[in-house]
Motif scaffolding. Structure first.
Motif, PDB file in Angstrom:
ATOM      1  N   ILE A   1     -44.750 -19.530 -42.168  1.00 37.02           N
ATOM      2  CA  ILE A   1     -44.601 -18.479 -41.160  1.00 37.02           C
ATOM      3  C   ILE A   1     -43.375 -18.812 -40.316  1.00 37.02           C
ATOM      4  N   HIS A   2     -42.482 -17.871 -40.159  1.00 33.93           N
ATOM      5  CA  HIS A   2     -41.316 -18.109 -39.303  1.00 33.93           C
ATOM      6  C   HIS A   2     -40.856 -16.834 -38.614  1.00 33.93           C
ATOM      7  N   HIS A   3     -39.941 -17.025 -37.673  1.00 34.40           N
ATOM      8  CA  HIS A   3     -39.397 -15.898 -36.921  1.00 34.40           C
ATOM      9  C   HIS A   3     -38.177 -15.362 -37.661  1.00 34.40           C
ATOM     10  N   THR A   4     -38.018 -14.085 -37.669  1.00 33.50           N
ATOM     11  CA  THR A   4     -36.827 -13.536 -38.324  1.00 33.50           C
ATOM     12  C   THR A   4     -36.270 -12.357 -37.543  1.00 33.50           C
ATOM     13  N   GLU A   5     -35.004 -12.135 -37.763  1.00 35.75           N
ATOM     14  CA  GLU A   5     -34.361 -10.972 -37.147  1.00 35.75           C
ATOM     15  C   GLU A   5     -33.562 -10.239 -38.205  1.00 35.75           C
ATOM     16  N   VAL A   6     -33.711  -8.961 -38.270  1.00 38.00           N
ATOM     17  CA  VAL A   6     -32.938  -8.153 -39.215  1.00 38.00           C
ATOM     18  C   VAL A   6     -32.115  -7.164 -38.408  1.00 38.00           C
ATOM     19  N   PRO A   7     -30.792  -7.295 -38.476  1.00 42.41           N
ATOM     20  CA  PRO A   7     -29.974  -6.379 -37.680  1.00 42.41           C
ATOM     21  C   PRO A   7     -30.130  -4.939 -38.141  1.00 42.41           C
ATOM     22  N   SER A   8     -30.044  -4.060 -37.208  1.00 46.86           N
ATOM     23  CA  SER A   8     -30.127  -2.638 -37.499  1.00 46.86           C
ATOM     24  C   SER A   8     -28.879  -2.181 -38.241  1.00 46.86           C
ATOM     25  N   GLU A   9     -29.045  -1.200 -39.097  1.00 51.88           N
ATOM     26  CA  GLU A   9     -27.878  -0.649 -39.788  1.00 51.88           C
ATOM     27  C   GLU A   9     -27.379   0.612 -39.098  1.00 51.88           C
ATOM     28  N   LYS A  10     -27.945   0.880 -37.942  1.00 47.57           N
ATOM     29  CA  LYS A  10     -27.588   2.107 -37.242  1.00 47.57           C
ATOM     30  C   LYS A  10     -26.103   2.125 -36.857  1.00 47.57           C
ATOM     31  N   ASN A  11     -25.523   3.285 -36.931  1.00 47.39           N
ATOM     32  CA  ASN A  11     -24.138   3.438 -36.507  1.00 47.39           C
ATOM     33  C   ASN A  11     -24.092   4.055 -35.124  1.00 47.39           C
ATOM     34  N   VAL A  12     -23.031   3.733 -34.401  1.00 48.04           N
ATOM     35  CA  VAL A  12     -22.816   4.382 -33.117  1.00 48.04           C
ATOM     36  C   VAL A  12     -21.457   5.061 -33.150  1.00 48.04           C
ATOM     37  N   SER A  13     -21.359   6.160 -32.417  1.00 47.47           N
ATOM     38  CA  SER A  13     -20.120   6.908 -32.357  1.00 47.47           C
ATOM     39  C   SER A  13     -19.535   6.697 -30.959  1.00 47.47           C
ATOM     40  N   ILE A  14     -18.419   5.975 -30.909  1.00 47.61           N
ATOM     41  CA  ILE A  14     -17.857   5.554 -29.623  1.00 47.61           C
ATOM     42  C   ILE A  14     -16.685   6.455 -29.236  1.00 47.61           C
ATOM     43  N   PRO A  15     -16.666   6.951 -27.983  1.00 47.50           N
ATOM     44  CA  PRO A  15     -15.496   7.722 -27.547  1.00 47.50           C
ATOM     45  C   PRO A  15     -14.228   6.855 -27.624  1.00 47.50           C
ATOM     46  N   LEU A  16     -13.197   7.431 -28.218  1.00 47.97           N
ATOM     47  CA  LEU A  16     -11.963   6.687 -28.426  1.00 47.97           C
ATOM     48  C   LEU A  16     -10.799   7.496 -27.871  1.00 47.97           C
ATOM     49  N   VAL A  17     -10.065   6.906 -26.939  1.00 47.52           N
ATOM     50  CA  VAL A  17      -8.842   7.534 -26.438  1.00 47.52           C
ATOM     51  C   VAL A  17      -7.699   6.937 -27.247  1.00 47.52           C
ATOM     52  N   LEU A  18      -7.124   7.767 -28.117  1.00 47.71           N
ATOM     53  CA  LEU A  18      -6.116   7.264 -29.036  1.00 47.71           C
ATOM     54  C   LEU A  18      -4.748   7.778 -28.631  1.00 47.71           C
ATOM     55  N   SER A  19      -3.848   6.864 -28.320  1.00 46.87           N
ATOM     56  CA  SER A  19      -2.505   7.317 -27.966  1.00 46.87           C
ATOM     57  C   SER A  19      -1.553   7.087 -29.126  1.00 46.87           C
ATOM     58  N   ASP A  20      -0.646   8.042 -29.234  1.00 50.30           N
ATOM     59  CA  ASP A  20       0.327   8.015 -30.316  1.00 50.30           C
ATOM     60  C   ASP A  20       1.656   8.402 -29.681  1.00 50.30           C
ATOM     61  N   GLY A  21       2.477   7.424 -29.411  1.00 50.30           N
ATOM     62  CA  GLY A  21       3.714   7.691 -28.687  1.00 50.30           C
ATOM     63  C   GLY A  21       3.385   8.162 -27.286  1.00 50.30           C
TER      64      GLY A  21
ATOM     65  N   THR B   1       1.731  11.018 -26.562  1.00 50.61           N
ATOM     66  CA  THR B   1       0.542  11.868 -26.494  1.00 50.61           C
ATOM     67  C   THR B   1      -0.718  11.039 -26.716  1.00 50.61           C
ATOM     68  N   SER B   2      -1.825  11.556 -26.199  1.00 47.90           N
ATOM     69  CA  SER B   2      -3.094  10.889 -26.492  1.00 47.90           C
ATOM     70  C   SER B   2      -4.155  11.942 -26.748  1.00 47.90           C
ATOM     71  N   SER B   3      -5.148  11.549 -27.531  1.00 46.38           N
ATOM     72  CA  SER B   3      -6.194  12.505 -27.902  1.00 46.38           C
ATOM     73  C   SER B   3      -7.552  11.821 -27.828  1.00 46.38           C
ATOM     74  N   SER B   4      -8.605  12.647 -27.666  1.00 46.56           N
ATOM     75  CA  SER B   4      -9.964  12.116 -27.623  1.00 46.56           C
ATOM     76  C   SER B   4     -10.543  12.148 -29.026  1.00 46.56           C
ATOM     77  N   GLN B   5     -10.989  11.014 -29.491  1.00 49.77           N
ATOM     78  CA  GLN B   5     -11.556  10.908 -30.827  1.00 49.77           C
ATOM     79  C   GLN B   5     -12.894  10.199 -30.728  1.00 49.77           C
ATOM     80  N   ARG B   6     -13.543  10.029 -31.876  1.00 47.38           N
ATOM     81  CA  ARG B   6     -14.754   9.204 -31.904  1.00 47.38           C
ATOM     82  C   ARG B   6     -14.633   8.235 -33.062  1.00 47.38           C
ATOM     83  N   LEU B   7     -14.989   6.999 -32.785  1.00 46.17           N
ATOM     84  CA  LEU B   7     -14.922   5.949 -33.797  1.00 46.17           C
ATOM     85  C   LEU B   7     -16.352   5.537 -34.130  1.00 46.17           C
ATOM     86  N   VAL B   8     -16.699   5.617 -35.419  1.00 46.16           N
ATOM     87  CA  VAL B   8     -18.056   5.257 -35.838  1.00 46.16           C
ATOM     88  C   VAL B   8     -18.068   3.813 -36.330  1.00 46.16           C
TER      89      VAL B   8
END
Ligand code: ZN
Length: 223
Positions: free
Chosen positions: A69-89, A91-98
């Motif tokens: 008998i032992h302790h175990t941890e299994v990481p979740s495979e869930k994804n998160v969608s993070i707000p991303l402010v991406l600048s290009d030169g 200009t900048s745009s709002s994106q989401r990074l998964v």
């Protein structure tokens, strides 16, 4: 619950619990057993979650092979969608990074996003700027398109120095002795100031680490 007969087909029993659901006691999970030295089917003796309900399964399990008998941890495979402010030169745009919930992101890290190489320039957790975080903890990411970058060049000729620059991919390498063909003529690299503290001759430095290139004009003779 129905139990598979022993020996179990480990190949078909791999089970990553869906995020947000508490594993029921008696359920089966395939995790690494230190006694058996391999991944084996385990029966869940006591299931629980840590403080973070999205972090995956954490609990007491019993190896079906050796009964440890032992302790175990299994990481979740869930994804998160993070707000991303991406600048290009300019200009900048709002994106989401998964990203995977437990994936870690560091300041200065480079990622591929929609076919572009991007460089992480800020990580915000709530309103604080931090240097490294789990994807699940990030509230906003700032990044810039990093397909190319500008390498600054100082060209000294006698007592005069003029500035120039080159736009190149981050992987492009420069070394002392290189000939560069600039708009205002050819120059030879005399030294390179970089993040990596080496400036030896014959040692190429990728553009991403270069702070400045020092060069001298090459006089082209006509014969
Ligand atoms: Zn075991």
């Amino acid at each position: 619950m129905r139990e598979a007969p022993f020996p179990w087909d480990v190949e078909h029993l791999i089970y990553i619990p869906p995020c947000g659901r508490n594993m029921a006691e008696g359920e089966v999970i395939v995790v690494f057993c230190e006694v058996c030295g391999t991944e084996t089917p385990h029966k869940v003796i006591h299931a629980g979650f840590g403080p973070d309900p999205n972090a995956g399964f954490s609990g007491k399990v019993q190896c079906r092979k050796c009964t440890t008998i032992h302790h175990t941890e299994v990481p979740s495979e869930k994804n998160v969608s993070i707000p991303l402010v991406l600048s290009d030169g300019d200009t900048s745009s709002s994106q989401r990074l998964v990203l995977g919930y437990l994936e870690e992101i560091s300041l200065g890290e480079e990622l591929i996003f929609e076919g572009h190489n991007i460089l992480i320039t800020a990580i915000l957790k709530d309103d604080r700027k931090i240097n490294r975080a789990k994807a699940g903890d990030i509230s906003i990411l700032h990044a810039k398109v990093f397909d190319t970058l500008v390498v600054k060049i100082s060209i000294s000729s006698g007592s005069r120095t003029r500035a120039d620059s080159l736009r190149v991919p981050p992987d492009e390498e420069f070394e002392v002795g290189d000939l560069l063909d600039l708009n205002r003529g050819k120059v030879v690299v005399s030294s390179i100031l970089s993040d990596i503290k080496v400036r030896r001759e014959g040692l190429p430095v990728p553009a991403r680490y270069i702070k400045r290139i020092y060069a001298k004009p090459v006089r082209e003779r006509s014969y």
